[in-house]
Design a protein around this motif. Structure first.
Motif, PDB file in Angstrom:
ATOM      1  N   ASN A 134       1.183  -1.130  -0.226  1.00  0.00           N
ATOM      2  CA  ASN A 134      -0.239  -0.336  -0.128  1.00  0.00           C
ATOM      3  C   ASN A 134       0.985   1.074  -0.041  1.00  0.00           C
ATOM      4  N   ILE A 135       1.813   1.551   0.611  1.00  0.00           N
ATOM      5  CA  ILE A 135       2.943   2.544   0.755  1.00  0.00           C
ATOM      6  C   ILE A 135       3.554   2.788  -0.535  1.00  0.00           C
ATOM      7  N   LYS A 139       1.924   5.801  -3.275  1.00  0.00           N
ATOM      8  CA  LYS A 139       3.788   6.966  -3.712  1.00  0.00           C
ATOM      9  C   LYS A 139       2.764   7.175  -5.009  1.00  0.00           C
ATOM     10  N   ALA A 140       2.850   5.711  -5.910  1.00  0.00           N
ATOM     11  CA  ALA A 140       2.970   6.238  -7.629  1.00  0.00           C
ATOM     12  C   ALA A 140       1.634   6.478  -7.802  1.00  0.00           C
ATOM     13  N   ASP A 141       0.718   6.180  -6.685  1.00  0.00           N
ATOM     14  CA  ASP A 141      -0.594   7.008  -7.440  1.00  0.00           C
ATOM     15  C   ASP A 141      -0.645   8.614  -6.983  1.00  0.00           C
ATOM     16  N   GLY A 142       0.560   8.822  -6.451  1.00  0.00           N
ATOM     17  CA  GLY A 142       0.303  10.399  -5.998  1.00  0.00           C
ATOM     18  C   GLY A 142      -0.554  10.876  -4.671  1.00  0.00           C
ATOM     19  N   THR A 143      -0.750   9.803  -4.423  1.00  0.00           N
ATOM     20  CA  THR A 143      -2.414   9.982  -2.881  1.00  0.00           C
ATOM     21  C   THR A 143      -0.948  10.442  -1.572  1.00  0.00           C
ATOM     22  N   MET A 144       0.201   9.785  -1.372  1.00  0.00           N
ATOM     23  CA  MET A 144       1.044  10.533  -0.240  1.00  0.00           C
ATOM     24  C   MET A 144       1.411  10.879  -0.548  1.00  0.00           C
ATOM     25  N   GLN A 145       2.079  11.812  -1.834  1.00  0.00           N
ATOM     26  CA  GLN A 145       2.956  13.045  -2.154  1.00  0.00           C
ATOM     27  C   GLN A 145       1.226  14.167  -1.048  1.00  0.00           C
ATOM     28  N   ALA A 146       0.196  14.050  -1.634  1.00  0.00           N
ATOM     29  CA  ALA A 146      -1.104  14.679  -1.714  1.00  0.00           C
ATOM     30  C   ALA A 146      -1.192  15.439  -0.036  1.00  0.00           C
ATOM     31  N   LEU A 147      -0.948  13.587   0.722  1.00  0.00           N
ATOM     32  CA  LEU A 147      -1.145  13.447   2.433  1.00  0.00           C
ATOM     33  C   LEU A 147      -0.038  14.730   2.717  1.00  0.00           C
ATOM     34  N   ILE A 148       0.928  14.582   1.976  1.00  0.00           N
ATOM     35  CA  ILE A 148       2.387  15.050   2.972  1.00  0.00           C
ATOM     36  C   ILE A 148       1.665  16.908   2.560  1.00  0.00           C
ATOM     37  N   ASP A 149       1.621  17.150   1.423  1.00  0.00           N
ATOM     38  CA  ASP A 149       1.291  18.329   0.499  1.00  0.00           C
ATOM     39  C   ASP A 149       0.623  19.147   1.766  1.00  0.00           C
ATOM     40  N   ASN A 150      -0.728  18.295   2.142  1.00  0.00           N
ATOM     41  CA  ASN A 150      -1.945  19.078   2.289  1.00  0.00           C
ATOM     42  C   ASN A 150      -1.762  18.009   4.151  1.00  0.00           C
ATOM     43  N   SER A 151      -1.877  16.992   4.643  1.00  0.00           N
ATOM     44  CA  SER A 151      -2.445  16.544   5.828  1.00  0.00           C
ATOM     45  C   SER A 151      -1.077  17.491   6.699  1.00  0.00           C
ATOM     46  N   LEU A 152       0.043  16.897   5.867  1.00  0.00           N
ATOM     47  CA  LEU A 152       0.848  17.055   6.735  1.00  0.00           C
ATOM     48  C   LEU A 152       1.175  18.786   7.496  1.00  0.00           C
ATOM     49  N   THR A 153       1.137  19.286   6.057  1.00  0.00           N
ATOM     50  CA  THR A 153       1.393  21.016   6.283  1.00  0.00           C
ATOM     51  C   THR A 153       0.247  21.915   7.307  1.00  0.00           C
TER      52      THR A 153
END
Length: 299
Positions: A134-135, A139-153
């Motif tokens: 799942n990790i 990462k492959a479908d862009g969900t992880m980066q979206a979580l980093i850019d939005n949720s983490l921020t």
């Protein structure tokens, strides 16, 4: 002849007295206590070599003190038990907004990087494969980066969207995850006693995709390996210093019997200290960026 010998003796005595006086005026190298959150890769000789190199300060001798919790680290700085502490940058940014007395020191940024992963027992292949695959997909479908850019921020700015309720699937498999709840914005405990943060958002997404239930178990940082080994949890979050692979730190020894998933997040390591402390650190520009890619293999 006697005069020559006498003069020679006087010169020797003068030389010895001067040498002794000079030696007595030498100052002892000061000891500087640096706090560290207990992690999987905590060999003092490695950390010390990096810290000295980061600050190009050969005139300071460092003592490293490990703490089980972030709150203990912050407390130690405020009461001046330690000079400062090493922490990942996202947490440092979060702390700046909460503790006005802390200073954010970016010296050495980029020389040490924390890779965030999950760890299971090697024998627990079912849970390991579920988390690791799942990790990779996130990462492959862009969900992880979206979580980093939005949720983490949002968590760093303390203005997150209302946390979605953890999904529950009747009769589905339950995975027990160990969280410290003490590393905001990665994970923390709300005033209501609920777990929140980036790691919780990540697990909620995995739970929805796999239709599994997640049960959180609070563990101290230094007890995570013990909880895994005795079966109290199925997996824990763990960060590792990428550069330690270059300093003869054997992961086969450190995580013997455990399997490390692919990294889902990387963050630079920075240094914090009290604003009132006459810090020995040198400031530098902030050039880091949050990323979901790992700089080295997790194998």
């Amino acid at each position: 002849m006697k005069k020559i010998v006498a003069m020679f003796m006087v010169c020797c005595l003068t030389f010895l007295l001067c040498a002794c006086s000079a030696d007595n005026t030498k100052k002892e190298v000061p000891k500087t206590k640096i706090g560290l959150l207990k992690t999987i890769c905590g060999k003092e000789e490695f950390i010390k070599s990096h810290f000295v190199a980061d600050h190009t300060s050969g005139t300071i001798d460092y003592d490293f003190v490990e703490y089980q919790t972030l709150s203990a680290l912050v407390s130690a700085v405020t009461i001046r038990d330690i000079k400062g502490f090493s922490i990942n940058e996202s947490t440092a940014q979060y702390l700046l907004g909460k503790y006005s007395e802390l200073s954010y020191n970016t010296a050495g940024t980029g020389t040490r990087t924390e890779d965030f992963s999950m760890v299971t027992l090697t024998e627990n292949k079912e849970v390991y494969d579920l988390l690791n695959e799942n990790i990779k997909q996130l990462k492959a479908d862009g969900t992880m980066q979206a979580l980093i850019d939005n949720s983490l921020t949002a968590y760093i700015q303390k203005d997150p969207e209302p946390t979605q309720a953890q999904p529950h699937y009747e009769g589905a498999k339950t995975i027990k995850i160990g969280l410290t709840g003490d590393l905001p914005p990665m994970d923390f405990v709300t005033p209501d006693g609920d777990f929140a943060g980036f790691n919780v958002e990540l697990l909620s997404e995995i739970a929805r995709r796999e239709q599994v239930n997640i049960e959180y178990v609070k563990v101290n940082s230094g007890d995570r390996k013990k909880y895994l080994q005795r079966g109290s949890v199925d997996a824990v979050f763990w960060s590792r210093t990428v550069n330690c692979l270059e300093h003869n730190v054997s992961w086969s020894e450190i995580i013997d019997g455990m399997s490390l998933t692919e990294s889902y997040f990387s963050d630079d390591t920075v240094y914090m200290n009290s604003k009132t402390t006459n810090t020995a650190f040198s400031s530098a520009g902030n050039s880091s960026s949050r990323r979901s890619d790992s700089k080295t293999s997790s194998k």
